[in-house]
Enzyme design. Sequence first.
Site, mmCIF file in Angstrom:
data_model
loop_
_atom_site.group_PDB
_atom_site.id
_atom_site.type_symbol
_atom_site.label_atom_id
_atom_site.label_comp_id
_atom_site.label_asym_id
_atom_site.label_seq_id
_atom_site.Cartn_x
_atom_site.Cartn_y
_atom_site.Cartn_z
ATOM 1 N N ARG A 148 21.903 31.280 32.562
ATOM 2 C CA ARG A 148 22.666 30.348 33.400
ATOM 3 C C ARG A 148 21.930 29.016 33.462
ATOM 4 O O ARG A 148 20.714 28.992 33.653
ATOM 5 C CB ARG A 148 22.848 30.907 34.808
ATOM 6 C CG ARG A 148 23.860 30.135 35.633
ATOM 7 C CD ARG A 148 23.970 30.666 37.047
ATOM 8 N NE ARG A 148 22.947 30.098 37.925
ATOM 9 C CZ ARG A 148 22.944 30.221 39.257
ATOM 10 N NH1 ARG A 148 23.895 30.917 39.851
ATOM 11 N NH2 ARG A 148 21.984 29.682 39.977
ATOM 12 N N TYR A 160 22.635 22.552 44.398
ATOM 13 C CA TYR A 160 22.677 24.013 44.357
ATOM 14 C C TYR A 160 22.157 24.516 43.009
ATOM 15 O O TYR A 160 22.460 23.972 41.950
ATOM 16 C CB TYR A 160 24.110 24.530 44.547
ATOM 17 C CG TYR A 160 24.228 25.977 44.130
ATOM 18 C CD1 TYR A 160 23.794 26.993 44.982
ATOM 19 C CD2 TYR A 160 24.672 26.321 42.853
ATOM 20 C CE1 TYR A 160 23.834 28.310 44.567
ATOM 21 C CE2 TYR A 160 24.707 27.649 42.443
ATOM 22 C CZ TYR A 160 24.291 28.635 43.310
ATOM 23 O OH TYR A 160 24.320 29.929 42.898
ATOM 24 N N ASP A 211 27.310 27.867 37.096
ATOM 25 C CA ASP A 211 27.878 28.162 38.412
ATOM 26 C C ASP A 211 28.295 26.855 39.094
ATOM 27 O O ASP A 211 27.453 26.016 39.426
ATOM 28 C CB ASP A 211 26.834 28.893 39.271
ATOM 29 C CG ASP A 211 27.400 29.378 40.597
ATOM 30 O OD1 ASP A 211 28.599 29.132 40.869
ATOM 31 O OD2 ASP A 211 26.644 30.001 41.361
ATOM 32 N N HIS A 213 29.996 26.909 41.974
ATOM 33 C CA HIS A 213 29.744 27.256 43.375
ATOM 34 C C HIS A 213 30.793 26.681 44.320
ATOM 35 O O HIS A 213 30.461 26.139 45.383
ATOM 36 C CB HIS A 213 28.324 26.844 43.795
ATOM 37 C CG HIS A 213 27.663 27.850 44.691
ATOM 38 N ND1 HIS A 213 27.332 27.599 45.988
ATOM 39 C CD2 HIS A 213 27.284 29.118 44.451
ATOM 40 C CE1 HIS A 213 26.771 28.662 46.530
ATOM 41 N NE2 HIS A 213 26.740 29.613 45.608
ATOM 42 N N GLU A 237 31.573 29.821 36.697
ATOM 43 C CA GLU A 237 31.587 30.684 37.878
ATOM 44 C C GLU A 237 32.038 29.928 39.120
ATOM 45 O O GLU A 237 31.640 28.781 39.343
ATOM 46 C CB GLU A 237 30.174 31.236 38.093
ATOM 47 C CG GLU A 237 30.002 32.107 39.321
ATOM 48 C CD GLU A 237 28.556 32.493 39.530
ATOM 49 O OE1 GLU A 237 28.218 32.856 40.670
ATOM 50 O OE2 GLU A 237 27.765 32.422 38.569
ATOM 51 N N GLU A 263 31.826 36.684 44.024
ATOM 52 C CA GLU A 263 30.616 37.164 44.688
ATOM 53 C C GLU A 263 30.787 37.246 46.201
ATOM 54 O O GLU A 263 30.081 38.005 46.855
ATOM 55 C CB GLU A 263 29.416 36.291 44.330
ATOM 56 C CG GLU A 263 29.422 34.894 44.908
ATOM 57 C CD GLU A 263 28.197 34.099 44.488
ATOM 58 O OE1 GLU A 263 27.657 33.387 45.336
ATOM 59 O OE2 GLU A 263 27.786 34.182 43.319
ATOM 60 N N ARG A 284 33.290 39.196 40.025
ATOM 61 C CA ARG A 284 31.872 39.205 40.370
ATOM 62 C C ARG A 284 31.584 39.901 41.699
ATOM 63 O O ARG A 284 30.522 39.703 42.298
ATOM 64 C CB ARG A 284 31.337 37.770 40.409
ATOM 65 C CG ARG A 284 31.495 37.036 39.086
ATOM 66 C CD ARG A 284 30.527 35.879 38.965
ATOM 67 N NE ARG A 284 29.161 36.354 38.923
ATOM 68 C CZ ARG A 284 28.252 36.112 39.868
ATOM 69 N NH1 ARG A 284 28.556 35.409 40.949
ATOM 70 N NH2 ARG A 284 27.024 36.573 39.744
ATOM 71 N N GLU A 340 24.213 39.729 36.707
ATOM 72 C CA GLU A 340 23.253 38.712 37.136
ATOM 73 C C GLU A 340 21.941 39.374 37.521
ATOM 74 O O GLU A 340 21.924 40.429 38.144
ATOM 75 C CB GLU A 340 23.807 37.939 38.337
ATOM 76 C CG GLU A 340 22.873 36.851 38.839
ATOM 77 C CD GLU A 340 23.448 36.047 39.990
ATOM 78 O OE1 GLU A 340 22.950 34.948 40.255
ATOM 79 O OE2 GLU A 340 24.408 36.534 40.632
ATOM 80 N N TRP A 403 29.391 24.095 49.779
ATOM 81 C CA TRP A 403 28.051 24.050 49.223
ATOM 82 C C TRP A 403 27.991 24.800 47.899
ATOM 83 O O TRP A 403 27.346 24.360 46.963
ATOM 84 C CB TRP A 403 27.048 24.667 50.222
ATOM 85 C CG TRP A 403 25.685 24.863 49.636
ATOM 86 C CD1 TRP A 403 24.771 23.892 49.295
ATOM 87 C CD2 TRP A 403 25.064 26.104 49.299
ATOM 88 N NE1 TRP A 403 23.639 24.455 48.773
ATOM 89 C CE2 TRP A 403 23.790 25.829 48.773
ATOM 90 C CE3 TRP A 403 25.445 27.443 49.393
ATOM 91 C CZ2 TRP A 403 22.902 26.819 48.353
ATOM 92 C CZ3 TRP A 403 24.593 28.428 48.981
ATOM 93 C CH2 TRP A 403 23.335 28.113 48.461
#
Length: 403
Positions: A148, A160, A211, A213, A237, A263, A284, A340, A403
């Site tokens: 990643r 992030y 990612d 996010h 992601e 996630e 995820r 991950e 975030w």
Amino acid sequence: MPKIVDARVIITCPGRNFVTLKIICDDGTTGVGDATLNGRELSVASYLSDHVVPCLIGRDAHRIEDIWQYLYKGAYWRRGPVTMTAIAAVDMALWDIKGKIAGLPVYQLLGGAARDSVMVYGHANGVSIEDTIAAAIRYRDEGYQAIRLQCGVPGMAATYGVSKDPEFYEPADSDLPTEAVWSTSKYLRIVPELFAAAREALGWDVHLLHDIHHRLTPIEAGRLGRDLEPYRPFWLEDATPAENQDAFRLIRQHTTAPLAVGEIFNSIWDAKGLIENQLIDYVRATVTHAGGLTHLRRIAALADLYQVRTGCHGATDLSPVAMAAALHFDLSVPNFGIQEYMRHTAETDAVFPHAYSFTQGTMHPGEAPGLGVDIDEALAAGHDYRRAYLPVNRLEDGTLWSW
């Protein structure tokens, strides 16, 4: 039958906070489950201690499905991260107990191995593109087949995925939430440059992931995906918040970049529309936040019907207990995609001794009966809980943002 006679909620902080449930049976068999909810740990600890543990005493530990349904349907207030994390901890602990009594690793109870090992991805990050590429080369040289990529954004003090420690990333960094500044336009300019540099340095035999996010709108995510298509990302992601599942339909219209999300999902209902409409390529959801092995297997089974693969969250906000459970799951499901993997500190590994192992970019849960992980309660007691929050983002004009 193994009767549950006790259950303890153990809170410890070997560098970061973890909540662990330990279930004890009348024959002395014990099982552990991860109940960690990053930044809201004590809410799950209370849910377990005050509401779940009293309902477990006297029950047959072998009746995993019945206990899962009892805790889910019996609460009336279904789903949500606190409830499902608590149920997950019970579920993991019961599978651990069943494996120990059977003398088998949990993956054997789930149907046996569907592959020889589990491909994992590492986290290369840096303040600059050059720093991230240097980190990615180190990961490749350690045998990682998938990496990643995250880098700092010029003009932004914090981003992030970019850690102060090159080996370990812990975003929950303050007694009160840290506030960072975010600029979508600056971010969208830097990421294609990062991927171009990565392909030039690493070639085409390493999978590259990124990612987002949750920080982009659907059309912004579609634009980024299109810009990254020449570099063949393994996935993008959490491209946009998934509360509105149809948002991913708009992204699909603009890019063929594979999409991964989930996630923060805590039930099959969070993923149902995304899977059935083939709006994502990887789901995820985690063993800790999505109701344990029992419920995560249902999500995977639904996903398999639509050629959606698994890519479970595995950051260090989950304990080695969750990592072990995820690896048993990964090894057994037919539609596994990738796992991950963020390395825990030596301090954490000492508190949670485990049988799983890493070799050349892949992992295996090991052959120990049950989950193959435990908690050293004496060591755990030496690490007191410390309140820690995840950061928040604001746009440059002060508007609160994802975030």
